[in-house]
Every structure is written in C-alpha cells, then in structure tokens.
Enzyme design. Sequence first.
Site, mmCIF file in Angstrom:
data_model
loop_
_atom_site.group_PDB
_atom_site.id
_atom_site.type_symbol
_atom_site.label_atom_id
_atom_site.label_comp_id
_atom_site.label_asym_id
_atom_site.label_seq_id
_atom_site.Cartn_x
_atom_site.Cartn_y
_atom_site.Cartn_z
ATOM 1 N N ASP A 20 0.842 -1.208 0.000
ATOM 2 C CA ASP A 20 0.000 0.000 0.000
ATOM 3 C C ASP A 20 0.877 1.257 0.000
ATOM 4 O O ASP A 20 0.530 2.269 -0.605
ATOM 5 C CB ASP A 20 -0.886 -0.027 1.251
ATOM 6 C CG ASP A 20 -2.103 0.858 1.135
ATOM 7 O OD1 ASP A 20 -2.008 1.905 0.491
ATOM 8 O OD2 ASP A 20 -3.151 0.504 1.706
ATOM 9 N N HIS A 212 -8.210 -1.697 8.429
ATOM 10 C CA HIS A 212 -7.163 -1.061 7.628
ATOM 11 C C HIS A 212 -7.531 0.417 7.499
ATOM 12 O O HIS A 212 -8.483 0.767 6.819
ATOM 13 C CB HIS A 212 -7.149 -1.766 6.258
ATOM 14 C CG HIS A 212 -6.246 -1.182 5.239
ATOM 15 N ND1 HIS A 212 -5.065 -1.797 4.851
ATOM 16 C CD2 HIS A 212 -6.332 -0.066 4.477
ATOM 17 C CE1 HIS A 212 -4.486 -1.086 3.904
ATOM 18 N NE2 HIS A 212 -5.232 -0.024 3.657
ATOM 19 N N HIS A 214 -6.531 4.580 6.931
ATOM 20 C CA HIS A 214 -5.630 5.626 6.437
ATOM 21 C C HIS A 214 -5.840 6.862 7.296
ATOM 22 O O HIS A 214 -6.945 7.105 7.783
ATOM 23 C CB HIS A 214 -5.928 5.925 4.967
ATOM 24 C CG HIS A 214 -5.373 4.886 4.046
ATOM 25 N ND1 HIS A 214 -4.267 5.092 3.265
ATOM 26 C CD2 HIS A 214 -5.749 3.602 3.832
ATOM 27 C CE1 HIS A 214 -3.993 3.990 2.583
ATOM 28 N NE2 HIS A 214 -4.878 3.058 2.896
ATOM 29 N N CYS A 245 -4.058 4.882 -2.250
ATOM 30 C CA CYS A 245 -4.525 4.133 -3.418
ATOM 31 C C CYS A 245 -4.374 5.012 -4.661
ATOM 32 O O CYS A 245 -4.918 6.114 -4.708
ATOM 33 C CB CYS A 245 -5.986 3.741 -3.234
ATOM 34 S SG CYS A 245 -6.669 2.916 -4.678
ATOM 35 N N ASN A 254 -1.288 5.459 5.013
ATOM 36 C CA ASN A 254 -1.843 4.525 5.998
ATOM 37 C C ASN A 254 -1.538 5.047 7.395
ATOM 38 O O ASN A 254 -0.657 5.887 7.573
ATOM 39 C CB ASN A 254 -1.148 3.164 5.876
ATOM 40 C CG ASN A 254 -1.530 2.424 4.624
ATOM 41 O OD1 ASN A 254 -1.025 2.720 3.543
ATOM 42 N ND2 ASN A 254 -2.409 1.472 4.753
HETATM 43 N N1 COA Z 1 -0.970 -9.741 -13.053
HETATM 44 C C1 COA Z 1 -0.308 -9.400 -14.193
HETATM 45 N N2 COA Z 1 -0.902 -9.030 -15.319
HETATM 46 C C2 COA Z 1 -2.243 -9.026 -15.329
HETATM 47 C C3 COA Z 1 -2.991 -9.380 -14.204
HETATM 48 C C4 COA Z 1 -2.304 -9.749 -13.035
HETATM 49 N N3 COA Z 1 -2.943 -10.079 -11.913
HETATM 50 N N4 COA Z 1 -4.296 -9.265 -14.511
HETATM 51 C C5 COA Z 1 -4.355 -8.875 -15.792
HETATM 52 N N5 COA Z 1 -3.117 -8.721 -16.286
HETATM 53 C C6 COA Z 1 -2.724 -8.292 -17.617
HETATM 54 C C7 COA Z 1 -3.392 -9.121 -18.694
HETATM 55 O O1 COA Z 1 -2.617 -10.267 -18.929
HETATM 56 C C8 COA Z 1 -3.390 -8.154 -19.861
HETATM 57 O O2 COA Z 1 -2.093 -8.087 -20.415
HETATM 58 P P1 COA Z 1 -1.886 -7.809 -21.986
HETATM 59 O O3 COA Z 1 -2.552 -6.510 -22.296
HETATM 60 O O4 COA Z 1 -0.391 -7.752 -22.090
HETATM 61 O O5 COA Z 1 -2.529 -8.975 -22.660
HETATM 62 C C9 COA Z 1 -3.644 -6.810 -19.183
HETATM 63 O O6 COA Z 1 -3.200 -6.957 -17.830
HETATM 64 C C10 COA Z 1 -5.106 -6.410 -19.204
HETATM 65 O O7 COA Z 1 -5.862 -7.477 -18.670
HETATM 66 P P2 COA Z 1 -7.398 -7.303 -18.305
HETATM 67 O O8 COA Z 1 -7.878 -8.584 -17.733
HETATM 68 O O9 COA Z 1 -8.139 -6.737 -19.510
HETATM 69 O O10 COA Z 1 -7.321 -6.280 -17.134
HETATM 70 P P3 COA Z 1 -7.782 -4.774 -17.073
HETATM 71 O O11 COA Z 1 -6.988 -3.912 -17.981
HETATM 72 O O12 COA Z 1 -9.262 -4.711 -17.156
HETATM 73 O O13 COA Z 1 -7.333 -4.446 -15.554
HETATM 74 C C11 COA Z 1 -6.799 -5.365 -13.387
HETATM 75 C C12 COA Z 1 -7.855 -5.200 -14.469
HETATM 76 C C13 COA Z 1 -7.514 -5.841 -12.157
HETATM 77 C C14 COA Z 1 -5.767 -6.358 -13.859
HETATM 78 C C15 COA Z 1 -6.099 -3.994 -13.149
HETATM 79 O O14 COA Z 1 -7.058 -2.979 -13.047
HETATM 80 C C16 COA Z 1 -5.242 -4.007 -11.936
HETATM 81 O O15 COA Z 1 -4.242 -4.696 -11.881
HETATM 82 N N6 COA Z 1 -5.601 -3.217 -10.916
HETATM 83 C C17 COA Z 1 -4.903 -3.193 -9.645
HETATM 84 C C18 COA Z 1 -4.952 -1.821 -9.076
HETATM 85 C C19 COA Z 1 -4.324 -1.772 -7.709
HETATM 86 O O16 COA Z 1 -3.449 -2.535 -7.373
HETATM 87 N N7 COA Z 1 -4.782 -0.807 -6.894
HETATM 88 C C20 COA Z 1 -4.297 -0.592 -5.588
HETATM 89 C C21 COA Z 1 -4.533 -1.696 -4.629
HETATM 90 S S1 COA Z 1 -6.157 -1.803 -3.992
HETATM 91 ZN ZN ZN Z 2 -4.967 1.149 1.946
#
Ligand code: COA
Ligand code: ZN
Length: 323
Positions: A20, A212, A214, A245, A254
Amino acid sequence: MNPWSGQARMVHVQEVALRDGLQSEATFVPTDEKIKLIDRLAASGLKKIEVSSLVSPRAVPQLADAEAVLQGITRLPGVIYAALVPNVRGMERAIAARADEVNLVMSASESHNRSNLRMSCDASFHAIKEAASLAASAGLRVTASLSCSFGCPFEGEVAAATISMWCRRLQDEAGIRSISLCDTTGMAYPALVQDLVGLIRRTYPALNLALHFHNTRGLGLANVFAGLDAGVIHFDAALAGIGGCPYAPGATGNICTEDLIHALEVSGYRCGVNLDALIETAADLEKLLGHTTPGQVMKAGRRLGGHVDDKPRFVDAKPILDR
Ligand code: COA
Ligand code: ZN
C-alpha cells in the site's frame, strides 16, 4: 476490554508499506532495497508482511517486481509473507511465487471498484471466489480486503447493509474466513467504526476481522482504539505512514506502524515488535524515498517515562481544585 486489567492483550499489526505504501510513491524503489526492508521488518518481530501486489504491472508499475521480491527475501519461520491479488491471473502468480497468503481485494463501492480494478463489484466477487478456490487447492492462506468499507471518494456513504452483504458472500459463497474492512481514503470515524464493526461481529461471529485505516483526516489512531473497543485485534499499518490508493482521489498515507505500536504499547497492549528497530528502519525508509513521511514517533522519539502498566499514576492524584 480494558488493557490495564490483568494480562496485557496482544494486538497483531500487519505491515503494508511495501504494498500500500510503495504503490503510491512516484519513484520505483529498487528490488534489492525492497528485499532489505522486508527482511528488516521481519527481523523486528512483525509476523505478517504484505510484500507486494500481483496486479497488472501497467496498473501499478511500482510493484512490477513482485516475483523477484518474493524470491529474494529470507523467509523467517513464523512470518507470513502476503501479496495482494485482484484476479485469477494474480492468484496463479501468487502460487508460482510461493506467497504464504493472498489478500483478495475488491471494493464495497461500485465506482471505486471500476476505477481501481476496471470491473464491477460482482465481477470482482466472482474473480475472488475462483481465486480463493485455487488458493485452497494450493494450500495458500486467504484473506479478503473490502475497500471503501467506511465511505467512498466518489459516492460518499457506503451503506452498512452493503458491507454486510459482501461479508456474507465472501464468507458463505467464497469460503473466506478473514476479512479486512478497509478505509481506503480516511473516511472512517470512531463512532462509525464502533457501529460497523459491532454489526459485522454480531452478524458473522466466525469471521476473523481486521481493520485497515488511512490517516487522511487525522482519525487513524482514534479509529484503531474504537476498533479495539469493538473487539478487533488485527490492524494494518505502514512503516513511516506512507501509502495511498493510486485509483482513489485524495488518498494519503496509511496509519503509521511505529506510531501505532508506540500508541498501543504505552496504552498497555503488546505487539511483540522491537519498536526501536522499527523506528530505525522507518528513518532509513524516509532517506530511501528522498522525502519526508508522516511518521511522528520517528521524529519525536518514544515517550519518556513508563507506560500505563507501571501503575498507579492516577491513584494519589488530587483533584486540581484542591491544589
Ligand atoms: N498480473 C499481471 N498481469 C495481469 C494481471 C495480473 N494479476 N491481470 C491482468 N493482467 C494483464 C493481462 O494479462 C493483460 O495483459 P496484456 O494486455 O499484455 O494482454 C492486461 O493486464 C489487461 O488485462 P485485463 O484482464 O483486460 O485487465 P484490465 O486492464 O481490465 O485491468 C486489473 C484489471 C484488475 C488487472 C487492473 O485494473 C489491476 O491490476 N488493478 C490493480 C490496481 C491496484 O493494485 N490498486 C491498488 C490496490 S487496492
Ligand atoms: Zn490502503
């Protein structure tokens, strides 16, 4: 429960600075520095450390080295090395990288879920359910984090009924026993913590609840003490108070691990952590990041004198009017 009566009560602090915290830093912290930090945190006595996120590296480039981090750390027996996972792809990575525990994340707010995870709450829930079942077959521990449990930066209030519904579905449909109610953008306040935690504990007595917070609006530690009063003993915190975030407007740090442990210890609780070692690590983290951080005890030092266990400071005190 009054910590002053009888044996000091243990409170479990879960460290989230590496996840985080670093996810909202402007610069990428080199992998070897992350590994050193995690090893120092484990050596200082913290028993659960969230070491990274197994999310899209495009969404959070600061944590793109999650596998290398999990591979490089020295695993201390008894320490749980956890990673945040949003979907099945992340779960597969967690299994391959030998995380001990996955923190399956979704938001209680539709707008925040779409901003953060680019899908509906329902789609996230189904991803979590599938990921949890994969985790169970691979023998990984599972927790779920419910972001925006105390309010949403886009929608404002999130109804207690909504939090309760997600807790029920996570417990009954996804088989998850540990849930963290997350105050992603510092909207919680003590009365709300008491109410919501009271409701969830009464409704789902078998759930293992964590909180959790902040410190976005300065209420972080007040919320912890409200959570303790409501019976919770697991809290997330980030070294030096870093964090936020990247997909929630206005999100800031946090609650700070060493400030939290200091506050708990002077109040008669026990955390099993070497506070001096933690303060040193926090100071080094600040140097590494190259900017000041919100932590206060690392700047002011510990409170001098005893703590509340040293007794009986109040017994002989005369009312102020008599003096
Ligand atoms: N780890 C690595 N790569 C990932 C993945 C993961 N867990 N999930 C998806 N991907 C990759 C896919 O393989 C794809 O790659 P490509 O374009 O090279 O083929 C790309 O990401 C898009 O995949 P998709 O399923 O369409 O995801 P998206 O673009 O709709 O995004 C998440 C969805 C959930 C993957 C993305 O929004 C994300 O990782 N969010 C996390 C945000 C975060 O951590 N916030 C703070 C913490 S709460
Ligand atoms: Zn947090």
